[in-house]
Design a protein around this motif. Structure first.
Motif, PDB file in Angstrom:
ATOM      1  N   ASN A  16     -19.698   3.249  -1.691  1.00 50.56           N
ATOM      2  CA  ASN A  16     -18.406   3.826  -1.329  1.00 50.56           C
ATOM      3  C   ASN A  16     -18.337   4.116   0.166  1.00 50.56           C
ATOM      4  OD1 ASN A  16     -15.776   4.924  -1.978  1.00 50.56           O
ATOM      5  ND2 ASN A  16     -16.673   6.902  -1.529  1.00 50.56           N
ATOM      6  N   CYS A  17     -19.244   4.927   0.691  1.00 51.30           N
ATOM      7  CA  CYS A  17     -19.168   5.330   2.095  1.00 51.30           C
ATOM      8  C   CYS A  17     -19.997   4.442   3.007  1.00 51.30           C
ATOM      9  CB  CYS A  17     -19.585   6.793   2.258  1.00 51.30           C
ATOM     10  SG  CYS A  17     -21.344   7.108   1.968  1.00 51.30           S
ATOM     11  N   THR A  32     -19.596  13.101  -5.128  1.00 48.45           N
ATOM     12  CA  THR A  32     -18.317  12.966  -4.433  1.00 48.45           C
ATOM     13  C   THR A  32     -17.979  11.491  -4.199  1.00 48.45           C
ATOM     14  OG1 THR A  32     -18.690  15.077  -3.353  1.00 48.45           O
ATOM     15  CG2 THR A  32     -17.011  13.663  -2.404  1.00 48.45           C
ATOM     16  N   CYS A  33     -18.931  10.728  -3.711  1.00 49.05           N
ATOM     17  CA  CYS A  33     -18.676   9.299  -3.480  1.00 49.05           C
ATOM     18  C   CYS A  33     -18.443   8.562  -4.803  1.00 49.05           C
ATOM     19  CB  CYS A  33     -19.826   8.656  -2.715  1.00 49.05           C
ATOM     20  SG  CYS A  33     -19.672   8.838  -0.934  1.00 49.05           S
ATOM     21  N   GLU A  36     -14.844   9.380  -5.812  1.00 47.48           N
ATOM     22  CA  GLU A  36     -13.882   8.684  -4.955  1.00 47.48           C
ATOM     23  C   GLU A  36     -13.813   7.201  -5.312  1.00 47.48           C
ATOM     24  OE1 GLU A  36     -14.917   9.390  -0.891  1.00 47.48           O
ATOM     25  OE2 GLU A  36     -14.386  11.506  -0.992  1.00 47.48           O
ATOM     26  N   LYS A  39     -11.784   6.744  -8.471  1.00 46.46           N
ATOM     27  CA  LYS A  39     -10.347   6.858  -8.204  1.00 46.46           C
ATOM     28  C   LYS A  39      -9.810   5.559  -7.589  1.00 46.46           C
ATOM     29  CE  LYS A  39     -10.145  11.831  -7.473  1.00 46.46           C
ATOM     30  NZ  LYS A  39      -9.906  12.898  -6.480  1.00 46.46           N
ATOM     31  N   LYS A  40     -10.566   4.980  -6.656  1.00 49.65           N
ATOM     32  CA  LYS A  40     -10.139   3.732  -6.017  1.00 49.65           C
ATOM     33  C   LYS A  40     -10.056   2.596  -7.044  1.00 49.65           C
ATOM     34  CE  LYS A  40     -12.137   4.735  -1.497  1.00 49.65           C
ATOM     35  NZ  LYS A  40     -13.179   4.345  -0.537  1.00 49.65           N
TER      36      LYS A  40
END
Length: 68
Positions: A16-17, A32-33, A36, A39-40
């Motif tokens: 993700n990041c 958290t990643c 996220e 959600k994407k």
């Protein structure tokens, strides 16, 4: 900073990041990643589903069959 760079060499990075290394056994560096990224993925599925469900702009065939 050099120590961080040296410690992350050879490790695969978070999908993700891309900043931190993946947590052992997972595709992301943390919760958290992971959230996220989920959600994407859900948002991209909704937009692709909406695009597929829309009808064509105009008729693809004559409304009363083929002209004689």
């Amino acid at each position: 900073m050099a120590s961080f760079t040296k410690s992350s060499v050879g490790q695969s990075m978070c999908e993700n990041c891309g900043v931190q290394p993946k947590f052992s056994g997972f595709d992301y560096c943390g919760k958290t990643c992971g959230a996220e990224a989920d959600k994407k993925k859900r948002a991209s599925r909704r937009t692709s589903t909406l695009r597929a469900a829309r009808p064509a702009a105009g008729p693809t065939s004559p409304p009363y069959g083929s002209p004689s």
